[in-house]
Write a protein that holds these residues in place. Structure first.
Motif, PDB file in Angstrom:
ATOM      1  N   VAL A  55      30.596 -53.641  27.109  1.00 22.28           N
ATOM      2  CA  VAL A  55      30.446 -53.779  28.559  1.00 22.28           C
ATOM      3  C   VAL A  55      29.874 -54.479  29.459  1.00 22.28           C
ATOM      4  O   VAL A  55      29.087 -55.285  28.738  1.00 22.28           O
ATOM      5  CB  VAL A  55      28.475 -52.234  28.386  1.00 22.28           C
ATOM      6  CG1 VAL A  55      28.172 -52.276  29.879  1.00 22.28           C
ATOM      7  CG2 VAL A  55      28.710 -51.007  27.759  1.00 22.28           C
ATOM      8  N   GLN A  56      30.869 -54.465  30.329  1.00 22.27           N
ATOM      9  CA  GLN A  56      30.647 -56.213  31.212  1.00 22.27           C
ATOM     10  C   GLN A  56      29.656 -56.126  33.139  1.00 22.27           C
ATOM     11  O   GLN A  56      29.835 -54.709  33.306  1.00 22.27           O
ATOM     12  CB  GLN A  56      31.942 -56.200  31.598  1.00 22.27           C
ATOM     13  CG  GLN A  56      31.711 -57.496  32.645  1.00 22.27           C
ATOM     14  CD  GLN A  56      33.288 -57.382  32.860  1.00 22.27           C
ATOM     15  OE1 GLN A  56      34.105 -57.120  32.191  1.00 22.27           O
ATOM     16  NE2 GLN A  56      32.913 -58.292  34.009  1.00 22.27           N
ATOM     17  N   PHE A  57      28.346 -56.477  32.467  1.00 20.59           N
ATOM     18  CA  PHE A  57      27.939 -55.839  33.895  1.00 20.59           C
ATOM     19  C   PHE A  57      28.213 -57.235  34.817  1.00 20.59           C
ATOM     20  O   PHE A  57      28.347 -58.484  34.272  1.00 20.59           O
ATOM     21  CB  PHE A  57      26.396 -56.799  34.030  1.00 20.59           C
ATOM     22  CG  PHE A  57      26.007 -54.945  32.859  1.00 20.59           C
ATOM     23  CD1 PHE A  57      25.139 -53.922  33.450  1.00 20.59           C
ATOM     24  CD2 PHE A  57      25.977 -55.136  31.543  1.00 20.59           C
ATOM     25  CE1 PHE A  57      24.358 -52.700  33.124  1.00 20.59           C
ATOM     26  CE2 PHE A  57      24.917 -53.943  31.123  1.00 20.59           C
ATOM     27  CZ  PHE A  57      24.858 -52.973  31.819  1.00 20.59           C
ATOM     28  N   ARG A  70      39.453 -59.776  32.903  1.00 17.56           N
ATOM     29  CA  ARG A  70      41.189 -60.561  32.383  1.00 17.56           C
ATOM     30  C   ARG A  70      40.633 -60.060  30.599  1.00 17.56           C
ATOM     31  O   ARG A  70      41.357 -59.224  29.728  1.00 17.56           O
ATOM     32  CB  ARG A  70      41.545 -61.553  32.955  1.00 17.56           C
ATOM     33  CG  ARG A  70      43.246 -61.505  32.478  1.00 17.56           C
ATOM     34  CD  ARG A  70      43.409 -62.853  32.943  1.00 17.56           C
ATOM     35  NE  ARG A  70      43.190 -63.673  32.056  1.00 17.56           N
ATOM     36  CZ  ARG A  70      42.112 -64.684  32.870  1.00 17.56           C
ATOM     37  NH1 ARG A  70      42.098 -64.815  33.687  1.00 17.56           N
ATOM     38  NH2 ARG A  70      42.017 -65.668  31.558  1.00 17.56           N
ATOM     39  N   VAL A  71      40.085 -60.884  30.034  1.00 19.43           N
ATOM     40  CA  VAL A  71      39.958 -60.739  28.884  1.00 19.43           C
ATOM     41  C   VAL A  71      38.971 -59.518  28.117  1.00 19.43           C
ATOM     42  O   VAL A  71      40.067 -59.882  27.272  1.00 19.43           O
ATOM     43  CB  VAL A  71      38.650 -62.706  28.591  1.00 19.43           C
ATOM     44  CG1 VAL A  71      38.138 -62.240  26.979  1.00 19.43           C
ATOM     45  CG2 VAL A  71      38.787 -63.670  28.801  1.00 19.43           C
ATOM     46  N   LEU A  72      38.442 -59.152  28.159  1.00 17.73           N
ATOM     47  CA  LEU A  72      37.829 -57.598  27.792  1.00 17.73           C
ATOM     48  C   LEU A  72      39.087 -56.999  27.677  1.00 17.73           C
ATOM     49  O   LEU A  72      38.776 -55.837  27.191  1.00 17.73           O
ATOM     50  CB  LEU A  72      36.406 -57.212  28.950  1.00 17.73           C
ATOM     51  CG  LEU A  72      35.403 -58.127  27.903  1.00 17.73           C
ATOM     52  CD1 LEU A  72      34.623 -58.006  29.263  1.00 17.73           C
ATOM     53  CD2 LEU A  72      35.381 -58.448  27.382  1.00 17.73           C
ATOM     54  N   GLY A  73      39.569 -56.376  28.953  1.00 16.26           N
ATOM     55  CA  GLY A  73      40.641 -55.837  29.422  1.00 16.26           C
ATOM     56  C   GLY A  73      41.797 -56.260  28.200  1.00 16.26           C
ATOM     57  O   GLY A  73      41.952 -55.339  27.897  1.00 16.26           O
ATOM     58  N   VAL A  85      34.416 -51.142  30.022  1.00 17.70           N
ATOM     59  CA  VAL A  85      33.296 -50.296  30.865  1.00 17.70           C
ATOM     60  C   VAL A  85      32.913 -51.677  31.805  1.00 17.70           C
ATOM     61  O   VAL A  85      32.002 -52.817  30.955  1.00 17.70           O
ATOM     62  CB  VAL A  85      32.305 -49.559  30.232  1.00 17.70           C
ATOM     63  CG1 VAL A  85      32.299 -49.261  31.507  1.00 17.70           C
ATOM     64  CG2 VAL A  85      33.148 -48.277  29.598  1.00 17.70           C
ATOM     65  N   GLU A  86      33.464 -51.502  32.916  1.00 18.98           N
ATOM     66  CA  GLU A  86      32.601 -52.980  34.066  1.00 18.98           C
ATOM     67  C   GLU A  86      31.023 -51.703  35.042  1.00 18.98           C
ATOM     68  O   GLU A  86      31.789 -50.840  35.002  1.00 18.98           O
ATOM     69  CB  GLU A  86      33.257 -53.318  34.985  1.00 18.98           C
ATOM     70  CG  GLU A  86      32.962 -54.000  35.397  1.00 18.98           C
ATOM     71  CD  GLU A  86      34.344 -55.225  35.820  1.00 18.98           C
ATOM     72  OE1 GLU A  86      33.501 -56.361  37.312  1.00 18.98           O
ATOM     73  OE2 GLU A  86      35.747 -54.309  36.033  1.00 18.98           O
ATOM     74  N   ILE A  87      30.246 -52.461  35.000  1.00 24.12           N
ATOM     75  CA  ILE A  87      29.156 -51.481  35.454  1.00 24.12           C
ATOM     76  C   ILE A  87      28.857 -52.925  36.771  1.00 24.12           C
ATOM     77  O   ILE A  87      28.568 -54.162  36.246  1.00 24.12           O
ATOM     78  CB  ILE A  87      27.739 -51.111  34.924  1.00 24.12           C
ATOM     79  CG1 ILE A  87      28.193 -50.802  33.576  1.00 24.12           C
ATOM     80  CG2 ILE A  87      26.788 -50.507  35.458  1.00 24.12           C
ATOM     81  CD1 ILE A  87      27.632 -50.011  32.807  1.00 24.12           C
ATOM     82  N   LEU A 108      28.243 -56.549  25.928  1.00 22.07           N
ATOM     83  CA  LEU A 108      27.104 -56.396  25.872  1.00 22.07           C
ATOM     84  C   LEU A 108      28.427 -55.322  24.294  1.00 22.07           C
ATOM     85  O   LEU A 108      28.870 -55.044  25.606  1.00 22.07           O
ATOM     86  CB  LEU A 108      26.116 -54.858  26.189  1.00 22.07           C
ATOM     87  CG  LEU A 108      25.082 -55.449  26.931  1.00 22.07           C
ATOM     88  CD1 LEU A 108      24.382 -54.198  26.899  1.00 22.07           C
ATOM     89  CD2 LEU A 108      24.176 -56.402  26.259  1.00 22.07           C
ATOM     90  N   VAL A 109      28.175 -55.467  23.437  1.00 17.27           N
ATOM     91  CA  VAL A 109      28.762 -55.481  22.287  1.00 17.27           C
ATOM     92  C   VAL A 109      28.555 -53.742  22.164  1.00 17.27           C
ATOM     93  O   VAL A 109      27.465 -54.273  21.134  1.00 17.27           O
ATOM     94  CB  VAL A 109      29.544 -56.197  21.361  1.00 17.27           C
ATOM     95  CG1 VAL A 109      30.404 -55.443  20.499  1.00 17.27           C
ATOM     96  CG2 VAL A 109      30.095 -57.312  22.262  1.00 17.27           C
ATOM     97  N   LEU A 110      28.821 -52.898  22.229  1.00 18.28           N
ATOM     98  CA  LEU A 110      28.124 -51.472  21.555  1.00 18.28           C
ATOM     99  C   LEU A 110      29.170 -50.957  20.692  1.00 18.28           C
ATOM    100  O   LEU A 110      30.300 -50.981  20.419  1.00 18.28           O
ATOM    101  CB  LEU A 110      28.444 -50.503  22.707  1.00 18.28           C
ATOM    102  CG  LEU A 110      27.643 -51.143  24.011  1.00 18.28           C
ATOM    103  CD1 LEU A 110      27.490 -49.299  25.127  1.00 18.28           C
ATOM    104  CD2 LEU A 110      25.989 -51.437  23.738  1.00 18.28           C
ATOM    105  N   ASP A 111      28.681 -50.768  19.495  1.00 20.84           N
ATOM    106  CA  ASP A 111      28.534 -49.961  18.058  1.00 20.84           C
ATOM    107  C   ASP A 111      29.344 -48.541  18.983  1.00 20.84           C
ATOM    108  O   ASP A 111      29.282 -47.835  19.324  1.00 20.84           O
ATOM    109  CB  ASP A 111      28.273 -49.596  17.173  1.00 20.84           C
ATOM    110  CG  ASP A 111      26.669 -48.761  17.042  1.00 20.84           C
ATOM    111  OD1 ASP A 111      26.990 -48.281  18.050  1.00 20.84           O
ATOM    112  OD2 ASP A 111      25.947 -49.394  15.851  1.00 20.84           O
ATOM    113  N   ALA A 112      29.752 -47.596  17.659  1.00 17.22           N
ATOM    114  CA  ALA A 112      30.292 -46.295  17.700  1.00 17.22           C
ATOM    115  C   ALA A 112      29.865 -45.597  18.657  1.00 17.22           C
ATOM    116  O   ALA A 112      29.810 -44.431  18.893  1.00 17.22           O
ATOM    117  CB  ALA A 112      31.064 -46.217  16.713  1.00 17.22           C
ATOM    118  N   ASP A 113      28.199 -45.507  17.590  1.00 13.50           N
ATOM    119  CA  ASP A 113      27.339 -44.716  18.172  1.00 13.50           C
ATOM    120  C   ASP A 113      26.179 -45.701  19.725  1.00 13.50           C
ATOM    121  O   ASP A 113      25.145 -44.690  19.889  1.00 13.50           O
ATOM    122  CB  ASP A 113      26.088 -44.694  17.272  1.00 13.50           C
ATOM    123  CG  ASP A 113      26.683 -44.144  16.066  1.00 13.50           C
ATOM    124  OD1 ASP A 113      27.953 -43.120  16.015  1.00 13.50           O
ATOM    125  OD2 ASP A 113      26.231 -44.790  15.375  1.00 13.50           O
ATOM    126  N   GLY A 114      27.402 -46.050  19.816  1.00 10.97           N
ATOM    127  CA  GLY A 114      25.967 -46.829  21.420  1.00 10.97           C
ATOM    128  C   GLY A 114      25.313 -47.571  21.364  1.00 10.97           C
ATOM    129  O   GLY A 114      24.464 -48.143  22.272  1.00 10.97           O
TER     130      GLY A 114
END
Length: 137
Positions: A55-57, A70-73, A85-87, A108-114
């Protein structure tokens, strides 16, 4: 002579601060305040990844945000089960305040459960993001 000493001292302190700030920017780390916070598809505006979600703010006039996008993509394209996901921080101020986002870009790095498992303030390096994903799974 006193003015010269003061000038040199100010330059030394400013340089030390700049070096420290540069080293800390973009480093992915665990923050105690993120412990237990969860984000779902409703807050993100999109589905969570099967393994992890990045998650990118960001904000409209943030140059490092474009490089971070670009890096996260690229990482999301390389690692199966990971979504990016960009916010827009300006449009989602309530979420920004809730998550204590102080600067863009923040990732933010979220696990599979958010659950928030890692955070980076500033532009992260690709290798650091991949390493954080290994810890999130």
């Amino acid at each position: 002579m006193t003015g010269l000493v003061v000038c040199v001292a100010v330059l030394a302190v400013a340089s030390a601060y700049g070096v420290l700030h540069r080293r800390r920017s973009g480093r992915i780390r665990v923050r105690g305040r993120d412990d237990g916070k969860r984000l779902g598809a409703a807050e993100l505006g999109g589905p969570l990844g099967e393994r992890a979600t990045l998650v990118q703010f960001s904000s409209a006039f943030c140059a490092p945000c474009r490089a971070t996008r670009r890096v996260l993509g690229e990482v999301a394209g390389m690692v199966p089960g990971v979504t990016h996901v960009e916010i827009d921080a300006e449009e989602r101020l309530e979420l920004v305040r809730e998550l204590d986002i102080l600067k863009t870009p923040t990732v933010l790095v979220l696990d599979a459960d958010g659950r928030v498992v890692r955070r980076a303030v500033g532009q992260p390096r690709k290798a650091d993001v991949i390493a954080a994903l290994g810890e999130a799974v």
